[in-house]
Design an enzyme around this catalytic site. Structure first.
Site, short mmCIF file in Angstrom:
data_model
loop_
_atom_site.label_atom_id
_atom_site.label_comp_id
_atom_site.label_asym_id
_atom_site.label_seq_id
_atom_site.Cartn_x
_atom_site.Cartn_y
_atom_site.Cartn_z
N ARG A 197 0.87 -1.19 0.00
CA ARG A 197 0.00 0.00 0.00
C ARG A 197 0.90 1.24 0.00
NH1 ARG A 197 -4.22 -0.35 4.62
NH2 ARG A 197 -5.07 -1.99 3.29
N ARG A 206 -2.37 6.24 9.67
CA ARG A 206 -2.29 5.81 8.26
C ARG A 206 -2.32 7.02 7.33
NH1 ARG A 206 -4.44 0.46 7.92
NH2 ARG A 206 -3.82 -0.66 9.80
N LYS A 209 -4.59 0.44 14.69
CA LYS A 209 -4.53 1.40 13.58
C LYS A 209 -5.20 2.71 13.96
CE LYS A 209 -6.71 -1.40 10.72
NZ LYS A 209 -7.58 -2.03 9.69
N LYS A 261 -6.72 6.47 12.08
CA LYS A 261 -7.03 7.07 10.78
C LYS A 261 -7.50 8.51 10.91
CE LYS A 261 -8.07 2.61 8.81
NZ LYS A 261 -9.05 1.75 8.12
N CYS A 275 -14.91 -3.41 -1.50
CA CYS A 275 -13.55 -3.66 -1.04
C CYS A 275 -12.93 -4.74 -1.90
CB CYS A 275 -13.58 -4.09 0.43
SG CYS A 275 -14.22 -5.77 0.62
N CYS A 290 -7.53 -10.95 -0.10
CA CYS A 290 -7.71 -10.59 1.30
C CYS A 290 -7.88 -11.85 2.15
CB CYS A 290 -8.92 -9.68 1.49
SG CYS A 290 -9.19 -9.31 3.23
N CYS A 333 -16.48 -8.87 4.27
CA CYS A 333 -16.54 -9.25 5.69
C CYS A 333 -16.94 -8.02 6.48
CB CYS A 333 -15.19 -9.82 6.15
SG CYS A 333 -14.01 -8.57 6.69
N CYS A 393 -14.13 -2.21 5.06
CA CYS A 393 -13.12 -1.46 4.30
C CYS A 393 -13.69 -0.52 3.24
CB CYS A 393 -12.12 -2.42 3.66
SG CYS A 393 -11.21 -3.37 4.89
FE1 SRM Z 1 -9.25 -2.41 5.47
C1 SRM Z 1 -7.98 -5.09 7.07
C2 SRM Z 1 -8.18 -3.58 2.54
C3 SRM Z 1 -9.88 0.60 4.10
C4 SRM Z 1 -11.18 -1.60 8.17
N1 SRM Z 1 -8.20 -4.03 4.92
C5 SRM Z 1 -7.72 -4.99 5.74
C6 SRM Z 1 -6.81 -5.96 4.97
C7 SRM Z 1 -5.42 -5.42 5.06
C8 SRM Z 1 -6.90 -7.43 5.37
C9 SRM Z 1 -5.94 -7.95 6.41
O1 SRM Z 1 -5.80 -7.34 7.48
O2 SRM Z 1 -5.34 -8.99 6.15
C10 SRM Z 1 -7.38 -5.78 3.54
C11 SRM Z 1 -6.44 -6.08 2.38
C12 SRM Z 1 -7.21 -6.54 1.18
C13 SRM Z 1 -6.42 -6.60 -0.05
O3 SRM Z 1 -6.19 -7.71 -0.57
O4 SRM Z 1 -6.01 -5.56 -0.57
C14 SRM Z 1 -7.93 -4.37 3.64
N2 SRM Z 1 -8.95 -1.60 3.67
C15 SRM Z 1 -8.58 -2.27 2.56
C16 SRM Z 1 -8.71 -1.41 1.32
C17 SRM Z 1 -7.65 -1.69 0.27
C18 SRM Z 1 -10.13 -1.61 0.76
C19 SRM Z 1 -10.37 -1.04 -0.61
O5 SRM Z 1 -11.00 -1.76 -1.37
O6 SRM Z 1 -9.99 0.09 -0.89
C20 SRM Z 1 -8.65 -0.01 1.97
C21 SRM Z 1 -7.25 0.51 2.09
C22 SRM Z 1 -7.25 1.91 2.66
C23 SRM Z 1 -5.91 2.57 2.71
O7 SRM Z 1 -5.44 3.01 1.67
O8 SRM Z 1 -5.36 2.70 3.80
C24 SRM Z 1 -9.18 -0.32 3.36
N3 SRM Z 1 -10.26 -0.75 6.06
C25 SRM Z 1 -10.50 0.35 5.28
C26 SRM Z 1 -11.53 1.15 5.87
C27 SRM Z 1 -12.13 2.41 5.27
C28 SRM Z 1 -11.45 3.64 5.79
O9 SRM Z 1 -10.46 3.56 6.52
O10 SRM Z 1 -11.92 4.73 5.46
C29 SRM Z 1 -11.92 0.51 7.04
C30 SRM Z 1 -13.06 0.95 7.97
C31 SRM Z 1 -12.72 2.09 8.83
C32 SRM Z 1 -12.11 1.62 10.11
O11 SRM Z 1 -10.90 1.42 10.14
O12 SRM Z 1 -12.84 1.43 11.08
C33 SRM Z 1 -11.11 -0.68 7.14
N4 SRM Z 1 -9.48 -3.18 7.33
C34 SRM Z 1 -10.38 -2.73 8.26
C35 SRM Z 1 -10.36 -3.63 9.39
C36 SRM Z 1 -11.22 -3.49 10.67
C37 SRM Z 1 -10.61 -2.61 11.67
C38 SRM Z 1 -11.34 -2.61 12.97
O13 SRM Z 1 -11.31 -1.61 13.67
O14 SRM Z 1 -11.94 -3.63 13.33
C39 SRM Z 1 -9.42 -4.63 9.08
C40 SRM Z 1 -9.05 -5.84 9.95
C41 SRM Z 1 -8.15 -5.47 11.09
O15 SRM Z 1 -7.62 -4.38 11.20
O16 SRM Z 1 -8.00 -6.35 11.94
C42 SRM Z 1 -8.91 -4.33 7.77
FE1 SF4 Z 2 -10.97 -7.90 3.34
FE2 SF4 Z 2 -13.06 -7.59 4.87
FE3 SF4 Z 2 -11.58 -5.49 4.24
FE4 SF4 Z 2 -13.08 -6.57 2.43
S1 SF4 Z 2 -13.83 -5.62 4.30
S2 SF4 Z 2 -10.92 -6.01 2.16
S3 SF4 Z 2 -13.02 -8.71 2.96
S4 SF4 Z 2 -10.92 -7.19 5.46
#
Ligand code: SRM
Ligand code: SF4
Length: 558
Positions: free
Chosen positions: A79, A148, A210, A212, A431, A437, A476, A480
């Site tokens: 990323r 981030r 994390k 944000k 996402c 993922c 899930c 994201c």
């Molecule tokens: Fe996310 C984890 C992709 C924005 C909440 N996210 C992941 C992971 C890294 C999976 C992992 O931990 O193994 C995913 C990788 C997938 C892949 O193959 O690329 C992933 N997240 C993404 C992206 C690429 C989705 C997209 O389609 O754009 C976004 C990358 C953003 C960036 O450039 O930094 C992305 N993730 C978000 C957002 C939206 C936002 O931040 O505005 C959220 C919800 C907001 C939040 O954080 O509450 C988000 N991602 C999560 C979570 C849940 C966090 C939590 O508090 O429970 C995880 C899992 C974790 O952290 O344990 C996660």
């Molecule tokens: Fe993966 Fe769940 Fe985030 Fe989608 S929402 S990229 S399935 S961790």
């Protein structure tokens, strides 16, 4: 046995890994060089996140490789941070080139205005990071328990205010970037510096989870400011930026079947002036550093710290770090959390074009060659590129003179066909989910095209094809694509089944609520069909779909 609630709780394993890592080094240097496996040990994989890297495997190939007794098809996702979402054409061309040479040939625009590559083999990680460094880009702190990528409203039409809020987002980003030299030593072959590392803001165990940050300028709320751990809402008076409403404690992530986890909107903490914004960010980060729950990662985000102790207590903690009191938040009005497509002009007479990129995946297909098109544009473009929070990329700061040449390329590569898209499509996000993922329970990016088509058919039947209705899908409940802020949210439960959420507000200020559980594609369409029909027939003038769902009592907002 009586449990002692005052006894210190056992720290989560990640805390031990961070502490033992010597400021994010661990044994990464060695494990990345190990030619025997495409993988790295778990603890190092935890640390790579702070370097913007995720160890993944191609889940489509898992079963076959298991049968053939081969190790998983390991690869890395990287990323690349783009503070404030602004990249130069030179940087874009480098991203494009690296995606072809080292990754899976596509560029993924994320929901937080960053670039991602998928499918990097272990041996290619270092060359990619070294090439990125040549164009002043990096992946440090793109993931991990730190702040981030700082998001910033793309705001095309008010260039002076954009410049200021963009500079604020860069200043916050820079201030909160980890100081460790681990990234430079491991990936850029730099020598250790005398005196060793120090992390004056984070300390050696960084944050509990994390963190944000996003900045928006009303009436836009493209960054979904209430979903951020820390959000800034610009207060603009007579065209001048006078300060920000500071909001804290937003987050989307939750876990199916665990009521202790939930999506939450940020609360207003107070108001600060532009020159106080960086200090406020540091104070909020430090308060979360000291009080966030380090024993349970599912309870470690700032939203839980605030709910456990209360917003007034949290304000006092922040003010202790600041040494002064925050003002009261001001009146602001937000109207939408979507992107605006097509050409727009700013007050300096420069032009901005936003094409629609499905799920943010830039690739060439038989239908349209977006990857080639954007590359050709980047080769001649004199302005900038702005990654949007809705997975699109805006071609920014185009002069009147340059516009016809850009327009010709947009037409040649079919990037200008936004007007032919339905309102639903233009407001849809998904996402990544499968196959990369590791947490995906169901398809998302690969499911979105089909879901859109099916819903478009139904919307057209009742004359709603042009209505802006937001649809966000995730594989899930982690959230994201911020699905809990969509008028229609679909959240993967198991392969082929989704929970359906309805009723978020289109300005990002109200969460949706669950309306159906574990629905198949067919059931989703059948559930939505009558709702679309009654929306078409019974809505009040100007009433948005989410608001209609609330008024009809389909869901009750919290
Ligand atoms: Fe996310 C984890 C992709 C924005 C909440 N996210 C992941 C992971 C890294 C999976 C992992 O931990 O193994 C995913 C990788 C997938 C892949 O193959 O690329 C992933 N997240 C993404 C992206 C690429 C989705 C997209 O389609 O754009 C976004 C990358 C953003 C960036 O450039 O930094 C992305 N993730 C978000 C957002 C939206 C936002 O931040 O505005 C959220 C919800 C907001 C939040 O954080 O509450 C988000 N991602 C999560 C979570 C849940 C966090 C939590 O508090 O429970 C995880 C899992 C974790 O952290 O344990 C996660
Ligand atoms: Fe993966 Fe769940 Fe985030 Fe989608 S929402 S990229 S399935 S961790």
């Amino acid at each position: 046995m009586i449990s002692d609630s005052s006894a210190p709780k056992k720290l989560a394993h990640n805390e031990e890994v961070k502490k033992a890592s010597h400021y994010l080094r661990g044994t990464l240097l060695k494990s990345m060089e190990d030619p025997v496996t495409g993988s790295i040990p778990d603890d190092d994989a935890g640390l790579t996140k702070f370097h913007g890297l995720y160890l993944q495997d191609d889940r489509d190939l898992r079963q076959d490789r298991r049968k053939r007794k081969l190790e998983k098809a390991f690869c890395f996702m990287i990323r690349i941070r783009v503070p404030g979402g602004v990249a130069t054409p030179e940087q874009y061309l480098m991203i494009d080139d690296l995606a072809q040479r080292y990754a899976n040939g596509t560029i993924r625009l994320t929901t937080r205005q960053a670039f991602q590559f998928h499918g990097l083999l272990k041996g290619n990680v270092k060359p990619v990071i070294q090439h990125l460094d040549k164009v002043c880009m990096d992946s440090l702190a793109a993931c991990g328990d730190v702040n981030r990528n700082v998001m910033c409203n793309t705001l095309p039409e008010k260039s002076a205010v954009h410049r200021e809020v963009y500079e604020t987002s860069c200043a916050i980003s820079q201030h909160l970037t980890p100081r460790t030299r681990a990234y430079h030593e491991i990936w850029l072959d730099e020598k250790p510096v005398a005196g060793g590392d120090d992390e004056p803001i984070y300390g050696e165990t960084y944050l509990p989870r994390k963190f944000k940050i996003g900045i928006t300028v009303p009436p836009d709320n493209d960054v979904d400011v209430f979903s951020q751990d820390l959000g800034y809402i610009a207060v603009v008076e007579d065209g001048q930026l006078v300060g920000f409403n500071v909001v804290v404690g937003g987050g989307m992530g939750r876990t199916h079947g665990n009521a202790k986890t939930y999506a939450r909107l940020a609360d207003v903490l107070g108001f600060c002036t532009p020159d106080q914004a960086v200090a406020v960010a540091e104070a909020v980060v430090k308060a979360q550093r000291d009080h966030g729950d380090r024993s349970d990662r599912k309870h470690a985000r700032l939203k839980y710290t605030i709910d456990d102790h209360g917003i007034d207590w949290f304000r006092q903690e922040v003010e202790k770090h600041l040494g002064w009191k925050l003002d009261k938040g001001r009146e602001v009005t937000l109207t939408h959390n979507s992107d605006r497509y097509g050409w727009q002009k700013d007050e300096d007479g420069l032009w901005y074009f936003t094409p629609f990129i499905l799920s943010g995946r830039i690739k060439d297909t038989d239908e349209a060659k977006y990857l080639t098109g954007l590359r050709e544009i980047a080769k001649i473009h004199q302005g900038d590129f702005r990654l949007t929070p809705n997975q699109n990329i805006m071609i920014g700061r185009v002069s009147e003179e340059e516009k016809p040449r850009i327009q010709a390329l947009l037409e040649e590569y079919k990037l200008d066909q936004t007007h032919e898209r339905s309102g639903l499509r233009l407001n849809a996000m998904a996402c990544v989910a499968l196959p990369t993922c590791g947490l995906a329970l169901a398809e998302s990016e690969r499911f979105l095209p089909r879901m859109i088509e099916r819903l478009e058919t139904e919307l057209e039947k009742v004359g709603l094809q042009d209505d802006e209705i937001s649809l966000r899908i995730t594989g899930c409940p982690n959230g994201c694509a911020r699905p809990y802020l969509a008028e229609i949210g679909l959240v993967g439960k198991v392969p082929g089944k989704y929970n359906l959420y309805l009723g978020a507000k289109h300005d990002g200020s109200r969460l949706n609520e669950e309306y159906g559980s574990s629905l198949t594609e067919e059931e989703i369409v059948e559930t939505l069909k009558p709702i679309f029909r009654s929306y078409a027939e019974e809505r009040e003038k100007g009433e948005r779909f989410g608001d209609f769902c609330v008024r009809q009592g389909l869901i009750t907002p919290r």
